[in-house]
Design an enzyme around this catalytic site. Structure first.
Site, PDB file in Angstrom:
ATOM      1  N   LEU A   1     -14.034 -14.265  -5.360  1.00 34.23           N
ATOM      2  CA  LEU A   1     -12.671 -14.810  -5.376  1.00 34.23           C
ATOM      3  C   LEU A   1     -11.684 -13.725  -5.835  1.00 34.23           C
ATOM      4  N   GLY A   2     -10.401 -14.000  -5.698  1.00 34.19           N
ATOM      5  CA  GLY A   2      -9.386 -13.065  -6.223  1.00 34.19           C
ATOM      6  C   GLY A   2      -8.639 -12.282  -5.154  1.00 34.19           C
TER       7      GLY A   2
ATOM      8  N   ILE B   1       0.607   3.196   5.221  1.00 34.52           N
ATOM      9  CA  ILE B   1       1.921   3.032   5.858  1.00 34.52           C
ATOM     10  C   ILE B   1       2.360   1.562   5.869  1.00 34.52           C
TER      11      ILE B   1
ATOM     12  N   HIS C   1      13.224  -1.274 -33.039  1.00 32.88           N
ATOM     13  CA  HIS C   1      13.249   0.196 -33.065  1.00 32.88           C
ATOM     14  C   HIS C   1      11.978   0.698 -33.735  1.00 32.88           C
TER      15      HIS C   1
ATOM     16  N   ILE D   1       1.326   2.583  -2.399  1.00 31.62           N
ATOM     17  CA  ILE D   1      -0.102   2.912  -2.391  1.00 31.62           C
ATOM     18  C   ILE D   1      -0.301   4.423  -2.360  1.00 31.62           C
TER      19      ILE D   1
ATOM     20  N   LYS E   1      -5.492  -0.106 -10.687  1.00 33.24           N
ATOM     21  CA  LYS E   1      -5.025   0.124 -12.061  1.00 33.24           C
ATOM     22  C   LYS E   1      -6.158   0.658 -12.937  1.00 33.24           C
TER      23      LYS E   1
ATOM     24  N   GLY F   1       2.373   8.341   4.183  1.00 33.66           N
ATOM     25  CA  GLY F   1       3.225   7.270   3.662  1.00 33.66           C
ATOM     26  C   GLY F   1       3.525   7.483   2.186  1.00 33.66           C
TER      27      GLY F   1
ATOM     28  N   GLY G   1       4.888   5.507   0.066  1.00 31.26           N
ATOM     29  CA  GLY G   1       5.194   4.216  -0.548  1.00 31.26           C
ATOM     30  C   GLY G   1       4.349   4.022  -1.795  1.00 31.26           C
TER      31      GLY G   1
HETATM   32  P1  FAD Z   1      -4.671 -11.754  -0.655  1.00 29.69           P
HETATM   33  O1  FAD Z   1      -4.803 -11.264  -2.034  1.00 29.69           O
HETATM   34  O2  FAD Z   1      -4.711 -10.757   0.443  1.00 29.69           O
HETATM   35  O3  FAD Z   1      -5.811 -12.835  -0.466  1.00 29.69           O
HETATM   36  C1  FAD Z   1      -6.032 -13.483   0.739  1.00 29.69           C
HETATM   37  C2  FAD Z   1      -7.481 -13.898   0.815  1.00 29.69           C
HETATM   38  O4  FAD Z   1      -7.634 -14.739   1.932  1.00 29.69           O
HETATM   39  C3  FAD Z   1      -8.447 -12.744   1.012  1.00 29.69           C
HETATM   40  O5  FAD Z   1      -9.417 -12.731   0.000  1.00 29.69           O
HETATM   41  C4  FAD Z   1      -9.070 -13.005   2.383  1.00 29.69           C
HETATM   42  O6  FAD Z   1     -10.457 -12.675   2.413  1.00 29.69           O
HETATM   43  C5  FAD Z   1      -8.896 -14.503   2.523  1.00 29.69           C
HETATM   44  N1  FAD Z   1      -8.815 -14.962   3.911  1.00 29.69           N
HETATM   45  C6  FAD Z   1      -8.046 -14.466   4.911  1.00 29.69           C
HETATM   46  N2  FAD Z   1      -8.203 -15.206   6.032  1.00 29.69           N
HETATM   47  C7  FAD Z   1      -9.082 -16.182   5.726  1.00 29.69           C
HETATM   48  C8  FAD Z   1      -9.634 -17.266   6.459  1.00 29.69           C
HETATM   49  N3  FAD Z   1      -9.282 -17.514   7.729  1.00 29.69           N
HETATM   50  N4  FAD Z   1     -10.532 -18.070   5.833  1.00 29.69           N
HETATM   51  C9  FAD Z   1     -10.900 -17.854   4.550  1.00 29.69           C
HETATM   52  N5  FAD Z   1     -10.390 -16.860   3.808  1.00 29.69           N
HETATM   53  C10 FAD Z   1      -9.484 -16.035   4.379  1.00 29.69           C
HETATM   54  N6  FAD Z   1       0.604  -6.150  -5.962  1.00 29.69           N
HETATM   55  C11 FAD Z   1       1.148  -6.197  -7.186  1.00 29.69           C
HETATM   56  O7  FAD Z   1       1.945  -7.102  -7.471  1.00 29.69           O
HETATM   57  N7  FAD Z   1       0.833  -5.277  -8.144  1.00 29.69           N
HETATM   58  C12 FAD Z   1      -0.021  -4.265  -7.891  1.00 29.69           C
HETATM   59  O8  FAD Z   1      -0.290  -3.447  -8.783  1.00 29.69           O
HETATM   60  C13 FAD Z   1      -0.602  -4.168  -6.604  1.00 29.69           C
HETATM   61  N8  FAD Z   1      -1.461  -3.186  -6.320  1.00 29.69           N
HETATM   62  C14 FAD Z   1      -2.044  -3.127  -5.072  1.00 29.69           C
HETATM   63  C15 FAD Z   1      -2.887  -2.075  -4.791  1.00 29.69           C
HETATM   64  C16 FAD Z   1      -3.484  -1.978  -3.543  1.00 29.69           C
HETATM   65  C17 FAD Z   1      -4.423  -0.826  -3.254  1.00 29.69           C
HETATM   66  C18 FAD Z   1      -3.224  -2.978  -2.571  1.00 29.69           C
HETATM   67  C19 FAD Z   1      -3.891  -2.912  -1.225  1.00 29.69           C
HETATM   68  C20 FAD Z   1      -2.372  -4.028  -2.835  1.00 29.69           C
HETATM   69  C21 FAD Z   1      -1.751  -4.101  -4.092  1.00 29.69           C
HETATM   70  N9  FAD Z   1      -0.849  -5.120  -4.419  1.00 29.69           N
HETATM   71  C22 FAD Z   1      -0.261  -5.158  -5.651  1.00 29.69           C
HETATM   72  C23 FAD Z   1      -0.501  -6.177  -3.443  1.00 29.69           C
HETATM   73  C24 FAD Z   1      -1.295  -7.450  -3.760  1.00 29.69           C
HETATM   74  O9  FAD Z   1      -2.667  -7.176  -3.735  1.00 29.69           O
HETATM   75  C25 FAD Z   1      -0.960  -8.534  -2.740  1.00 29.69           C
HETATM   76  O10 FAD Z   1       0.443  -8.724  -2.702  1.00 29.69           O
HETATM   77  C26 FAD Z   1      -1.614  -9.852  -3.122  1.00 29.69           C
HETATM   78  O11 FAD Z   1      -3.002  -9.720  -3.200  1.00 29.69           O
HETATM   79  C27 FAD Z   1      -1.258 -10.939  -2.101  1.00 29.69           C
HETATM   80  O12 FAD Z   1      -1.870 -12.130  -2.462  1.00 29.69           O
HETATM   81  P2  FAD Z   1      -2.249 -13.249  -1.394  1.00 29.69           P
HETATM   82  O13 FAD Z   1      -2.866 -14.346  -2.176  1.00 29.69           O
HETATM   83  O14 FAD Z   1      -1.086 -13.538  -0.543  1.00 29.69           O
HETATM   84  O15 FAD Z   1      -3.324 -12.576  -0.427  1.00 29.69           O
HETATM   85  P1  NAI Z   2       4.829   0.782   1.701  1.00 25.90           P
HETATM   86  O1  NAI Z   2       5.576  -0.074   2.621  1.00 25.90           O
HETATM   87  O2  NAI Z   2       5.092   0.704   0.244  1.00 25.90           O
HETATM   88  O3  NAI Z   2       5.034   2.323   2.114  1.00 25.90           O
HETATM   89  C1  NAI Z   2       4.699   2.797   3.367  1.00 25.90           C
HETATM   90  C2  NAI Z   2       5.428   4.127   3.595  1.00 25.90           C
HETATM   91  O4  NAI Z   2       4.898   4.723   4.759  1.00 25.90           O
HETATM   92  C3  NAI Z   2       6.922   3.969   3.805  1.00 25.90           C
HETATM   93  O5  NAI Z   2       7.594   4.860   2.949  1.00 25.90           O
HETATM   94  C4  NAI Z   2       7.111   4.320   5.282  1.00 25.90           C
HETATM   95  O6  NAI Z   2       8.359   4.939   5.543  1.00 25.90           O
HETATM   96  C5  NAI Z   2       5.974   5.290   5.500  1.00 25.90           C
HETATM   97  N1  NAI Z   2       5.508   5.396   6.889  1.00 25.90           N
HETATM   98  C6  NAI Z   2       5.373   4.426   7.807  1.00 25.90           C
HETATM   99  N2  NAI Z   2       4.876   4.915   8.951  1.00 25.90           N
HETATM  100  C7  NAI Z   2       4.678   6.246   8.751  1.00 25.90           C
HETATM  101  C8  NAI Z   2       4.164   7.308   9.535  1.00 25.90           C
HETATM  102  N3  NAI Z   2       3.738   7.115  10.784  1.00 25.90           N
HETATM  103  N4  NAI Z   2       4.104   8.550   9.004  1.00 25.90           N
HETATM  104  C9  NAI Z   2       4.534   8.780   7.735  1.00 25.90           C
HETATM  105  N5  NAI Z   2       5.022   7.802   6.929  1.00 25.90           N
HETATM  106  C10 NAI Z   2       5.088   6.553   7.428  1.00 25.90           C
HETATM  107  O7  NAI Z   2       3.294   0.503   2.035  1.00 25.90           O
HETATM  108  P2  NAI Z   2       1.969   0.810   1.237  1.00 25.90           P
HETATM  109  O8  NAI Z   2       2.176   1.924   0.270  1.00 25.90           O
HETATM  110  O9  NAI Z   2       0.910   0.926   2.262  1.00 25.90           O
HETATM  111  O10 NAI Z   2       1.747  -0.513   0.419  1.00 25.90           O
HETATM  112  C11 NAI Z   2       1.588  -1.776   1.090  1.00 25.90           C
HETATM  113  C12 NAI Z   2       2.015  -2.902   0.228  1.00 25.90           C
HETATM  114  O11 NAI Z   2       1.150  -3.089  -0.863  1.00 25.90           O
HETATM  115  C13 NAI Z   2       3.414  -2.702  -0.311  1.00 25.90           C
HETATM  116  O12 NAI Z   2       4.242  -3.593   0.375  1.00 25.90           O
HETATM  117  C14 NAI Z   2       3.335  -3.047  -1.737  1.00 25.90           C
HETATM  118  O13 NAI Z   2       4.185  -4.117  -2.012  1.00 25.90           O
HETATM  119  C15 NAI Z   2       1.896  -3.453  -2.000  1.00 25.90           C
HETATM  120  N6  NAI Z   2       1.440  -2.689  -3.160  1.00 25.90           N
HETATM  121  C16 NAI Z   2       2.033  -2.898  -4.364  1.00 25.90           C
HETATM  122  C17 NAI Z   2       1.677  -2.159  -5.452  1.00 25.90           C
HETATM  123  C18 NAI Z   2       2.384  -2.383  -6.726  1.00 25.90           C
HETATM  124  O14 NAI Z   2       3.050  -3.392  -6.858  1.00 25.90           O
HETATM  125  N7  NAI Z   2       2.270  -1.504  -7.696  1.00 25.90           N
HETATM  126  C19 NAI Z   2       0.644  -1.149  -5.387  1.00 25.90           C
HETATM  127  C20 NAI Z   2       0.110  -0.981  -4.074  1.00 25.90           C
HETATM  128  C21 NAI Z   2       0.489  -1.760  -3.020  1.00 25.90           C
END
Ligand code: FAD
Ligand code: NAI
Length: 464
Positions: free
Chosen positions: A40-41, A269, A443, A182, A53, A178, A180
């Site tokens: 889960l999660g 991206i 402070h 990640i 993290k 990218g 952004g």
């Molecule tokens: P998800 O967490 O994607 O969960 C959806 C679940 O649904 C999945 O487990 C999937 O297996 C399941 N599922 C899909 N389709 C089906 C189906 N048909 N039947 C059954 N199960 C299904 N956000 C932050 O706020 N802070 C962060 O520090 C942060 N760091 C991130 C780092 C990385 C590397 C990545 C990739 C993302 C990060 N995010 C972060 C983004 C965050 O993980 C997502 O915004 C969040 O998980 C979205 O939650 P959700 O419940 O919408 O979907």
């Molecule tokens: P992002 O949308 O943050 O960044 C993608 C970047 O790639 C943008 O700057 C875009 O201009 C660039 N890009 C797009 N196409 C390109 C190309 N062809 N060549 C070069 N650059 C290109 O997406 P990212 O970093 O993949 O993260 C995805 C999502 O996951 C984000 O929306 C974010 O909200 C979530 N996330 C959140 C975290 C947090 O809250 N700390 C940590 C990691 C992910």
């Protein structure tokens, strides 16, 4: 005949889905949650927020030992990397937290249905060959990596964020596609552990969506840390030969191509909503141009009894946004009033220093409100940050010139992710910059920089 029947079936057990399921059960509804993953999660706990993290936190210690930050405080050490142990503590964090959700499901009597859920009609879904019916179905299927056309992710040389969390050795040269969230977080991890990191970003600035002052300052800080940037550049192809990738780069506005070699390429991206295999066509639900499911303010889709939340609907793809929507949708299903204020979703980048913001950027605030007042305070002038040898960054408070109401707060500071909570709460209560300036802050804390930036809105900070 259904094999199971529920008041609420949530599809997906990420932070949106599992929170929705728990709150629905707490409200007395018979609830199930279908999840296709083994644990889960969702993305967040398994391959997103939590494992990233864990690697950021551990690599931060390594970096502090290696880059002289510890020596500055009289601790002379030469760090030795045990990458297996570092990965071990990451896996352990994931295991404990995903197990914690399983415990919460049992405690709240949420039934976990293991398998991929596919709609048969608006009130029935098949999960692993079983028919499940429910009065209300919440789609919380999240998102997955956006592929780059022509680039194959093999999770060995060319990796997504999932592969980048699990590299077996520190790359010599990692190219991050990218600039952004990640790219910068995971690029930072491997830079700290010894990789040369080059970030190729299509736009002229990193971190789209954030305030431009923050984007510029963050770029300077990451460059100082040793990350190289190729801005205004797109990757048009990646060829892998043995363990080496050759990237073809092209200026975004056209011009000469350039080749770049790397032993690891991270494709970051963006992410796309998960709707494949869900059978939305069976219930007549279409996605928008970005592949997202549209909902109304209460998270109802166009199909009666079907709701949607989290990364699969429009808005920032963030775990806390998904969680808040999870609570709200459950409360709406139960006949209560569930509301999420989408104007105040904080965003945090967990690099060193952290980068955080809430509300409007200065550019958007000006476009929406006309005249704005801005107060800025450098972390260099904050006594705690200075004492801790954390001089980089600033806090910026943007207020409406007429009403003084705070419209946006942006921070770059070691603990910006923690500091932004008070700004979000103040804005949720409609605070003016004066309200923050006259609130007593302990402070010495980094948070005093928020108070000083609020004082600076009227030109009266004390410590600069
Ligand atoms: P998800 O967490 O994607 O969960 C959806 C679940 O649904 C999945 O487990 C999937 O297996 C399941 N599922 C899909 N389709 C089906 C189906 N048909 N039947 C059954 N199960 C299904 N956000 C932050 O706020 N802070 C962060 O520090 C942060 N760091 C991130 C780092 C990385 C590397 C990545 C990739 C993302 C990060 N995010 C972060 C983004 C965050 O993980 C997502 O915004 C969040 O998980 C979205 O939650 P959700 O419940 O919408 O979907
Ligand atoms: P992002 O949308 O943050 O960044 C993608 C970047 O790639 C943008 O700057 C875009 O201009 C660039 N890009 C797009 N196409 C390109 C190309 N062809 N060549 C070069 N650059 C290109 O997406 P990212 O970093 O993949 O993260 C995805 C999502 O996951 C984000 O929306 C974010 O909200 C979530 N996330 C959140 C975290 C947090 O809250 N700390 C940590 C990691 C992910």
């Amino acid at each position: 005949m259904a094999d199971y029947d529920f008041d609420v079936l949530v599809i997906g057990a990420g932070p949106g889905g599992y929170v929705a399921a728990i709150r629905a059960a707490q409200l007395g509804l018979k609830t199930a949650c279908a999840e296709s993953r083994e644990t889960l999660g969702g993305t967040c706990l398994n391959v997103g927020c939590i494992p990233s993290k864990a690697m950021l936190h551990a690599s931060e210690y390594f970096d502090a030992a290696a880059n002289g930050a510890m020596a500055k405080m009289g601790i002379e050490v030469t760090p030795k990397l045990n990458l297996d142990a570092m990965h071990g503590q990451r896996r352990d964090a994931v295991k404990q937290l995903t197990g914690g959700i399983e415990f919460l499901f049992k405690k709240n009597k949420v039934e976990w249905l293991k398998g991929l859920a596919t709609f048969e009609d608006a009130h029935s879904v098949s999960v692993a060959g079983k028919k499940v019916t429910a009065k209300n179905i919440v789609i919380a299927t999240g998102s997955s990596v956006t592929p780059l056309p022509g680039v194959t992710i093999d999770e060995k040389v060319v990796v997504s964020s999932t592969g980048a969390l699990e590299l077996e050795k520190v790359p010599e040269h990692m190219v991050v596609i990218g600039g952004g969230v990640i790219g910068l977080e995971l690029g930072s991890v491997w830079r700290r552990l010894g990789a040369k990191v080059t970030c190729v970003e299509y736009l002229d600035a990193i971190l789209p969506g954030m305030d431009m002052d923050v984007r510029k300052e963050a770029l300077k800080i990451f460059k100082k840390q040793g990350i190289e940037f190729k801005l205004g550049t797109k990757v048009t192809g990646v060829q892998v030969n043995g363990g080496t990738a050759t990237l073809t780069l092209e200026p975004a506005k056209g011009g000469e191509t350039e080749m770049l070699n790397a032993d690891c390429v991270l494709v970051s991206i963006g992410r796309k909503p998960n709707t494949d295999g869900l059978g939305l066509d069976k219930i007549g639900l279409a996605v928008n141009q970005r592949g997202q499911i549209e909902t109304d303010h209460d998270f109802r889709t166009k199909v009666d009894g079907v709701w949607a939340i989290g990364d699969v609907i429009p808005g920032p793809m963030l775990a806390h946004k998904a969680e808040d929507e999870g609570i709200a949708v459950a409360e709406n299903i139960a006949g209560l009033t569930g509301i999420v204020n989408h104007d105040l979703i904080p965003g945090v980048v967990y690099t060193w220093p952290e980068i955080a913001g809430v509300g409007l950027t200065e550019e958007d605030a000006k476009a929406k409100y006309g005249e704005v007042k801005v107060g800025k305070f450098p972390m260099l002038a904050n006594s705690r940050a200075k004492t801790n040898h954390e001089p980089d960054g600033f806090v910026k408070v943007i207020a409406d010139a007429k009403s003084d109401r705070v419209l946006g707060v942006w921070c770059i500071a070691s603990v910006a992710g923690t500091m932004i909570a008070q700004a979000t709460q103040a804005m949720e209560f409609g605070a003016t910059s004066e309200d923050i300036a006259y609130t007593c802050h302990a402070h010495p804390t980094h948070s005093e920089a928020i108070k000083e930036a609020a004082m600076a809105v009227t030109g009266k900070p004390i410590h600069i």
